[in-house]
Design a protein around this motif. Structure first.
Motif, PDB file in Angstrom:
ATOM      1  N   SER A 152       1.310   3.215  -4.274  1.00  0.00           N
ATOM      2  CA  SER A 152       0.598   3.664  -3.068  1.00  0.00           C
ATOM      3  C   SER A 152       1.140   4.962  -2.505  1.00  0.00           C
ATOM      4  CB  SER A 152       0.669   2.583  -1.984  1.00  0.00           C
ATOM      5  OG  SER A 152       2.005   2.434  -1.518  1.00  0.00           O
ATOM      6  N   SER A 153       2.353   5.359  -2.875  1.00  0.00           N
ATOM      7  CA  SER A 153       2.950   6.591  -2.365  1.00  0.00           C
ATOM      8  C   SER A 153       4.138   6.967  -3.235  1.00  0.00           C
ATOM      9  CB  SER A 153       3.405   6.420  -0.910  1.00  0.00           C
ATOM     10  OG  SER A 153       4.592   5.644  -0.849  1.00  0.00           O
ATOM     11  N   ILE A 187       3.019  -6.249  -2.639  1.00  0.00           N
ATOM     12  CA  ILE A 187       2.877  -5.529  -1.372  1.00  0.00           C
ATOM     13  C   ILE A 187       3.902  -6.024  -0.359  1.00  0.00           C
ATOM     14  CG2 ILE A 187       1.369  -5.194   0.632  1.00  0.00           C
ATOM     15  CD1 ILE A 187      -0.999  -5.183  -1.311  1.00  0.00           C
ATOM     16  N   SER A 233      -4.714   2.229   2.376  1.00  0.00           N
ATOM     17  CA  SER A 233      -4.193   1.335   1.344  1.00  0.00           C
ATOM     18  C   SER A 233      -4.884  -0.022   1.389  1.00  0.00           C
ATOM     19  CB  SER A 233      -2.680   1.163   1.503  1.00  0.00           C
ATOM     20  OG  SER A 233      -2.165   0.310   0.507  1.00  0.00           O
ATOM     21  N   SER A 277       2.619  -1.423  -3.115  1.00  0.00           N
ATOM     22  CA  SER A 277       2.700  -0.704  -1.842  1.00  0.00           C
ATOM     23  C   SER A 277       3.805  -1.292  -0.973  1.00  0.00           C
ATOM     24  CB  SER A 277       1.369  -0.780  -1.088  1.00  0.00           C
ATOM     25  OG  SER A 277       1.489  -0.211   0.202  1.00  0.00           O
ATOM     26  N   GLN A 309      -1.735   3.223   6.046  1.00  0.00           N
ATOM     27  CA  GLN A 309      -1.842   1.773   5.937  1.00  0.00           C
ATOM     28  C   GLN A 309      -3.313   1.349   5.833  1.00  0.00           C
ATOM     29  OE1 GLN A 309       0.174   3.336   8.170  1.00  0.00           O
ATOM     30  NE2 GLN A 309       2.042   2.864   7.044  1.00  0.00           N
ATOM     31  N   THR A 346       7.133   4.115  -3.345  1.00  0.00           N
ATOM     32  CA  THR A 346       7.122   3.081  -4.383  1.00  0.00           C
ATOM     33  C   THR A 346       7.117   3.702  -5.784  1.00  0.00           C
ATOM     34  OG1 THR A 346       4.733   2.930  -4.011  1.00  0.00           O
ATOM     35  CG2 THR A 346       6.102   1.210  -3.042  1.00  0.00           C
ATOM     36  N   TYR A 375      -1.119  -2.930  -8.491  1.00  0.00           N
ATOM     37  CA  TYR A 375      -1.013  -2.043  -7.326  1.00  0.00           C
ATOM     38  C   TYR A 375       0.227  -2.406  -6.516  1.00  0.00           C
ATOM     39  CZ  TYR A 375      -2.237   0.417  -3.014  1.00  0.00           C
ATOM     40  OH  TYR A 375      -2.226   1.249  -1.918  1.00  0.00           O
TER      41      TYR A 375
END
Length: 324
Positions: free
Chosen positions: A89-90, A51, A32, A12, A29, A93, A10
């Protein structure tokens, strides 16, 4: 960890710094962070994260450096962790998918939220189309966000709409003196008149406590409430100018949150001060508040306002405050 666990990498760029979470926490935020925790707690998932924890201020430059570092970090983590899927995450990224395509054999999936798809810059829109093409899967937080992806060339079969969720238990402690799951369960088995009386008691107590906290008498008039980051698409200034000035009922309008639109909101209040005063309408900008006070405000409110307006290239994909 079971050998059959799904291994998720993952990535982010948008978690708040540990030393100042409240000042840098928005809906994306929070979602996530709760998603990461849910995956950690899931016995069928093994998760590795990359992250960035950073404040709002300077986030653009920090994120650019973060993305540059990812070119080195992602191949290293893939080599050591051997994930079954990479989850971004979006769309920010997920930009890495363009570079990774053809270099790795791991499926790449992103979550997208709205503005990260629709930002109105020609170069960015061309970039988004190429990112969508490079990805193996797209999870949009609403049907509107999914449609925005399709409008930019995404194969409809590649994307799904999966609305946001929140861990309500994390936000509302069971012993708290405001509306929480325990109260809801209790109210469901009450007669309607009894339920109304119970809500009135909770609401009055919340108005009194919140009013004392912010030094405002909230017991004398109905309370309208908006919560969220103060940016143009949230419509706070529009609501003050176009709606509050047309009301013929005294009220308090509470704004919880902060953001770059704060000065515009203050200007709207000052410009319409006479009309608001004539109607005995008082606007209070309360700034950032902890979860305790945010949910005390939710209980105190007679009406929750989410006055979103259309802003070119800045859609509201899914307002987390609506769930809260």
């Amino acid at each position: 960890m079971s050998q059959s666990s799904l291994k998720v990498l993952y990535i982010s760029h948008s978690h708040p710094p540990d030393e100042a979470p409240l000042e840098n926490m928005g809906g994306m935020q929070r979602v996530s962070m709760q998603l990461v925790q849910a995956l950690v707690d899931n016995s069928t998932v093994e998760i590795q994260t990359i992250i960035q924890k950073a404040p709002w201020k300077g986030i653009e430059w920090r994120t650019l450096l973060f993305l540059l570092k990812l070119r080195r970090q992602i191949p290293q983590v893939i080599d050591s962790f051997k994930p079954d899927v990479i989850l971004f995450s979006s769309m920010v990224t997920a930009s890495m998918a363009r570079w990774l395509k053809g270099k790795v054999s791991v499926p790449m999936v992103t979550i997208n939220h709205g503005q990260d798809v629709t930002m109105p810059y020609g170069w960015y829109q061309k970039h988004v189309s190429k990112v969508l093409d490079a990805l193996d899967g797209v999870i949009s937080v609403s049907q509107a966000t999914r449609q925005a992806c399709i409008d930019r060339g995404m194969d409809p079969g590649k994307g799904v709409a999966l609305p946001n969720g929140i861990q309500i238990q994390d936000l509302l402690p069971m012993d708290a003196d405001y509306m929480n799951p325990a109260h809801v369960e209790q109210l469901l088995v009450l007669e309607p008149t009894e339920a109304v009386e119970e809500i009135k008691v909770l609401k009055r107590a919340a108005k009194k406590e919140l009013g004392e906290h912010v030094n405002i008498n909230l017991l004398d008039k109905p309370v309208l409430l908006s919560v969220g980051r103060q940016v143009p698409r949230k419509g706070h200034a529009w609501f003050i100018e176009k709606v509050l000035t047309q009301l013929n009922h005294p009220c308090h309008y509470l704004l919880v949150g902060d953001g770059p639109e704060r000065e515009t909101i203050l200007t709207a209040i000052h410009r319409n001060a006479e009309a608001l005063a004539e109607r005995h309408i008082h606007v209070h900008i309360l700034g950032r508040k902890s979860d305790y006070w945010v949910h005390k405000a939710y209980t105190a409110a007679d009406v929750f306002m989410m006055p979103n307006v259309k802003v070119e290239g800045d859609m509201e994909g899914f307002g987390i405050v609506l769930l809260e």
